[in-house]
Write an enzyme that holds these catalytic residues in place. Structure first.
Site, short mmCIF file in Angstrom:
data_model
loop_
_atom_site.label_atom_id
_atom_site.label_comp_id
_atom_site.label_asym_id
_atom_site.label_seq_id
_atom_site.Cartn_x
_atom_site.Cartn_y
_atom_site.Cartn_z
NE ARG A 164 -4.18 -1.63 0.23
CZ ARG A 164 -4.30 -2.91 -0.12
NH1 ARG A 164 -3.29 -3.55 -0.68
NH2 ARG A 164 -5.45 -3.54 0.07
CB SER A 236 -9.00 -1.53 3.81
OG SER A 236 -9.20 -2.83 3.33
CD GLU A 333 -5.95 1.21 1.97
OE1 GLU A 333 -5.68 1.25 0.77
OE2 GLU A 333 -6.98 0.67 2.42
N1 EPU Z 1 -10.86 -10.66 10.05
C1 EPU Z 1 -11.68 -10.79 11.15
N2 EPU Z 1 -12.72 -9.94 11.29
C2 EPU Z 1 -13.00 -8.97 10.37
C3 EPU Z 1 -12.16 -8.84 9.25
C4 EPU Z 1 -11.10 -9.69 9.11
O1 EPU Z 1 -11.47 -11.65 12.00
O2 EPU Z 1 -13.97 -8.23 10.56
C5 EPU Z 1 -9.76 -11.62 9.87
C6 EPU Z 1 -10.05 -12.57 8.71
O3 EPU Z 1 -10.77 -13.68 9.13
C7 EPU Z 1 -8.67 -12.92 8.24
C8 EPU Z 1 -7.87 -11.65 8.50
O4 EPU Z 1 -8.59 -10.92 9.49
O5 EPU Z 1 -8.13 -13.94 9.02
C9 EPU Z 1 -7.67 -10.83 7.25
O6 EPU Z 1 -8.90 -10.45 6.70
P1 EPU Z 1 -9.18 -10.47 5.10
O7 EPU Z 1 -8.63 -11.70 4.51
O8 EPU Z 1 -10.61 -10.14 4.90
O9 EPU Z 1 -8.28 -9.36 4.49
P2 EPU Z 1 -7.79 -8.00 5.08
O10 EPU Z 1 -6.39 -8.13 5.54
O11 EPU Z 1 -8.79 -7.56 6.06
C10 EPU Z 1 -6.82 -7.07 2.82
C11 EPU Z 1 -6.92 -5.77 2.04
C12 EPU Z 1 -8.22 -5.71 1.27
C13 EPU Z 1 -8.28 -6.91 0.33
C14 EPU Z 1 -8.18 -8.18 1.17
C15 EPU Z 1 -8.14 -9.43 0.34
C16 EPU Z 1 -5.65 -4.16 3.36
C17 EPU Z 1 -5.71 -2.95 4.24
N3 EPU Z 1 -6.82 -4.64 2.97
O12 EPU Z 1 -7.86 -7.03 3.79
O13 EPU Z 1 -8.18 -4.50 0.48
O14 EPU Z 1 -9.47 -6.91 -0.42
O15 EPU Z 1 -6.95 -8.15 1.95
O16 EPU Z 1 -6.90 -9.55 -0.29
O17 EPU Z 1 -4.55 -4.62 3.03
C18 EPU Z 1 -8.83 -2.23 0.37
O18 EPU Z 1 -7.64 -1.95 0.37
O19 EPU Z 1 -9.73 -1.34 0.28
C19 EPU Z 1 -9.24 -3.62 0.49
C20 EPU Z 1 -10.50 -3.97 0.59
#
Ligand code: EPU
Length: 337
Positions: A164, A236, A333
């Site tokens: 990012r 995000s 972000e």
């Molecule tokens: N999780 C929770 N509760 C929640 C959300 C997440 O427990 O409410 C846990 C999930 O179960 C998982 C971990 O946290 O174990 C990570 O969550 P997730 O896989 O949904 O991905 P993320 O790290 O929350 C990132 C990007 C997203 C992208 C997803 C999928 C960032 C800041 N965000 O989210 O990007 O779609 O991975 O690759 O890096 C964006 O930038 O706008 C965005 C949506």
């Protein structure tokens, strides 16, 4: 053509749909017009680039000029049996570009399906999802350098892409207006299904074709992320925090099921901000017009009629709660203006 708007409402120009205004908006569709907009003696004192408005939070009237690129050309530059390079102007919707690639059987952008925003914004924060990042397909970035009053090009390496992050958020912050991006796409199948449910969702659609992968990514995103047309949001709101490995180790000892990932620096670990916010008890939390999304705690939403200030107050509250419970700082972000 250059178009100017004064004291303009921003509600429909930002995906949070907050009720703020801008003193001036200048729209342009040919990059040469920037020479005129930024001619000596003419340069707006304070300016910012407004693309699709998907990663921005206006917290007050913008007292300056928002520069809004409108060029939407897609031009194939080179093509052989292995790959294709294409130059895409900034105002093309990112997901329309991904669809363009998938229709032509070009590999590399499919995991980034349905990311909201315009192509011009993709290098700035090196958008990413499902194990892929824009940097994997970007070959060059063309931009106007306001300080030098000239058009410049950077190669992929010169963009200093990271999680990012890029040079456009650092040395070139407040200086660069991205006019087009060049992408290199592969004609060789190269599925990248390692992330989360993607392999299963793709298999359920009949296997790893470009079309199936795109549909799987879209389905996963639609399930978790709110549609900005229905519920204002900027994806995000926070970045996943990168902490010292020792800090991560202590937290993992206490919270066994806490997700953690390798970071570019081996002495650090990346944690999941969504998990931290969720575990702080804030998933689905609501304060007046704003709230934490009930399916993905990383996303803050406008339930209707919110000001930017209300969203910001919620963001600060979330940061405080996470810091209190886990001792971890989470950073926005989204660009806050
Ligand atoms: N999780 C929770 N509760 C929640 C959300 C997440 O427990 O409410 C846990 C999930 O179960 C998982 C971990 O946290 O174990 C990570 O969550 P997730 O896989 O949904 O991905 P993320 O790290 O929350 C990132 C990007 C997203 C992208 C997803 C999928 C960032 C800041 N965000 O989210 O990007 O779609 O991975 O690759 O890096 C964006 O930038 O706008 C965005 C949506």
């Amino acid at each position: 053509m250059i178009k100017k708007y004064f004291d303009h409402p921003l509600r429909d120009l930002n995906s949070f749909h907050v009720e703020e205004r801008a003193d001036c908006i200048i729209e342009f569709d040919r990059k040469q017009e920037l020479d005129e907009i930024f001619a000596e003696g003419n340069t707006p004192e304070k300016w910012y680039v407004l693309g699709g408005g998907n990663n921005i939070l206006f917290t007050q009237q913008y007292k300056g000029t928002l520069i809004h690129p409108a060029g939407r050309n897609i031009t194939v530059l080179t093509e052989d049996s292995e790959q294709l390079t294409v130059e895409v102007e900034s105002a093309v919707e990112w997901d329309d570009f991904v669809a363009w690639c998938v229709e032509r059987e070009l590999w590399g952008a499919e995991n980034l399906s349905l990311i909201p925003g315009n192509v011009g914004a993709s290098p700035v924060q090196n958008i990413g999802a499902y194990g892929a990042e824009a940097k994997d397909v970007i070959s060059k970035v063309h931009f106007y350098d306001v300080e030098q009053r000239g058009h410049r090009t950077l190669s992929n390496a010169e963009c200093h892409f990271a999680y990012r992050d890029s040079i456009f958020k650092r040395e070139l912050r407040g200086r660069a207006i991205i006019t087009s991006v060049e992408f290199r796409l592969s004609k060789q199948p190269n599925p990248n299904l390692g992330y989360g449910d993607l392999a299963r969702e793709t298999e359920a659609r009949g296997g790893a074709t470009l079309k199936n992968i795109r549909e799987a990514v879209c389905a996963i995103r639609r399930h978790k992320l709110p549609d900005t047309a229905v519920l204002g949001n900027a994806g995000s709101f926070f970045k996943n925090p990168i902490v010292d490995a020792a800090v991560a180790k202590t937290l993992i000892a206490k919270y066994e099921n806490m997700p953690h990932y390798p970071a570019a620096n081996p002495e650090k670990r990346k944690l999941a901000a969504g998990w931290l916010i969720d575990q702080a008890g804030l998933k689905g939390y609501r304060a007046g017009n704003v709230g934490v999304h009930d399916r993905q705690a990383l996303v803050l939403v406008n339930h209707g009629g919110a000001t930017g200030g209300e969203v910001m107050a919620l963001a600060r509250y979330v940061q405080e709660q996470v810091a209190q419970k886990f001792g971890v700082e989470i950073e926005a972000e989204v660009n806050v203006l």
